[in-house]
Design an enzyme around this catalytic site. Structure first.
Site, PDB file in Angstrom:
ATOM      1  CD  GLU A  53      -3.187  -0.573   0.128  1.00 45.45           C
ATOM      2  OE1 GLU A  53      -3.101   0.512  -0.469  1.00 45.45           O
ATOM      3  OE2 GLU A  53      -4.129  -1.374  -0.056  1.00 45.45           O
ATOM      4  CG  ASN A  65      -9.002   6.246  -4.388  1.00 46.31           C
ATOM      5  OD1 ASN A  65      -8.059   5.561  -4.765  1.00 46.31           O
ATOM      6  ND2 ASN A  65      -9.132   6.636  -3.121  1.00 46.31           N
ATOM      7  CG  ASP A  67     -14.471   7.527  -4.323  1.00 45.25           C
ATOM      8  OD1 ASP A  67     -13.265   7.874  -4.375  1.00 45.25           O
ATOM      9  OD2 ASP A  67     -14.925   6.888  -3.361  1.00 45.25           O
ATOM     10  CB  SER A  69     -12.030   9.130  -1.648  1.00 46.77           C
ATOM     11  OG  SER A  69     -11.743   7.896  -2.281  1.00 46.77           O
ATOM     12  CG  ASP A  71      -6.739   5.281  -0.722  1.00 44.70           C
ATOM     13  OD1 ASP A  71      -7.868   5.478  -0.243  1.00 44.70           O
ATOM     14  OD2 ASP A  71      -6.548   4.660  -1.775  1.00 44.70           O
ATOM     15  CG  ASN A  78     -11.260   5.714   0.806  1.00 48.23           C
ATOM     16  OD1 ASN A  78     -12.447   5.914   1.007  1.00 48.23           O
ATOM     17  ND2 ASN A  78     -10.658   6.067  -0.318  1.00 48.23           N
ATOM     18  CG  ASP A 108      -3.205   8.409  14.807  1.00 41.65           C
ATOM     19  OD1 ASP A 108      -2.208   7.871  14.298  1.00 41.65           O
ATOM     20  OD2 ASP A 108      -3.410   9.631  14.733  1.00 41.65           O
ATOM     21  CG  ASP A 109      -1.634   5.956  10.971  1.00 41.35           C
ATOM     22  OD1 ASP A 109      -1.387   6.715  11.932  1.00 41.35           O
ATOM     23  OD2 ASP A 109      -1.467   6.290   9.785  1.00 41.35           O
TER      24      ASP A 109
HETATM   25 CA   LIG Z   1      -0.814   8.891  12.759  1.00 41.02          CA
END
Ligand SMILES: [Ca+2]
Ligand SMILES: *[C@@H]1O[C@H](CO)[C@@H](O)[C@H](O)[C@H]1NC(C)=O
Length: 147
Positions: A53, A65, A67, A69, A71, A78, A108-109
């Site tokens: 990724e 993307n 739409d 959006s 990533d 997303n 947090d990810d």
């Molecule tokens: Ca972070």
């Protein structure tokens, strides 16, 4: 042309400042945060996914993307579904600005990735995981790491 030069300069600066994790560094952080076995997925699933990724780059931002959006970050989270980039509709399932996923603190990810994998698509939410990791021998993603 001027815009192009500025864009290249910006990319250059962004690339210089990017935090790129090593495989084993990431493995150790993910393990510490309970990702090994989370919802039945191995540590190798997460590391393989992050590699395909983002190349382990915690500041990666993908191109738009279809739409509109984008990533964000090491897990390419997303903006249509999981975070808010203030540029269009979002369900903001992780209740975060997308900028939270482009800094070097991936705690947090990881919390958001755990939320994503609890959805019915599980890890298939990540196209790169589906295309490159699912059903493969994952041992190389943790080999050589002291975990
Ligand atoms: Ca972070
Ligand atoms: C996966 O690959 C490793 C290293 O090449 C090998 O030792 C192991 O037997 C393989 N596991 C499976 C289930 O094929």
């Amino acid at each position: 042309m001027k815009a192009l030069v500025l864009a290249l300069l910006f990319l250059f600066i962004a690339a210089n400042e990017a935090k790129v994790y090593s495989k084993c560094e990431l493995a150790s952080i993910l393990k510490r945060n309970g990702m090994d076995g989370y919802y039945g997925y191995k540590l190798g699933d997460w590391i393989c996914m992050a590699y395909y990724e983002s190349n382990y780059n915690s500041r990666a931002v993908g191109p738009p993307n279809s739409d509109g959006s984008r990533d964000y970050g090491i897990f390419q989270i997303n903006s249509r579904w999981w975070c808010n980039n203030y540029q269009g509709r979002t369900a903001n399932g992780c209740n975060k600005p997308c900028s939270a996923f482009t800094n070097d603190d991936i705690t947090d990810d990881i919390i958001c990735a755990k939320r994503i994998v609890r959805d019915p698509n599980r890890m298939s939410a990540w196209v790169a995981w589906r295309n490159h990791c699912r059903g493969t021998n994952l041992s190389k993603w943790t080999s050589g790491c002291r975990l």
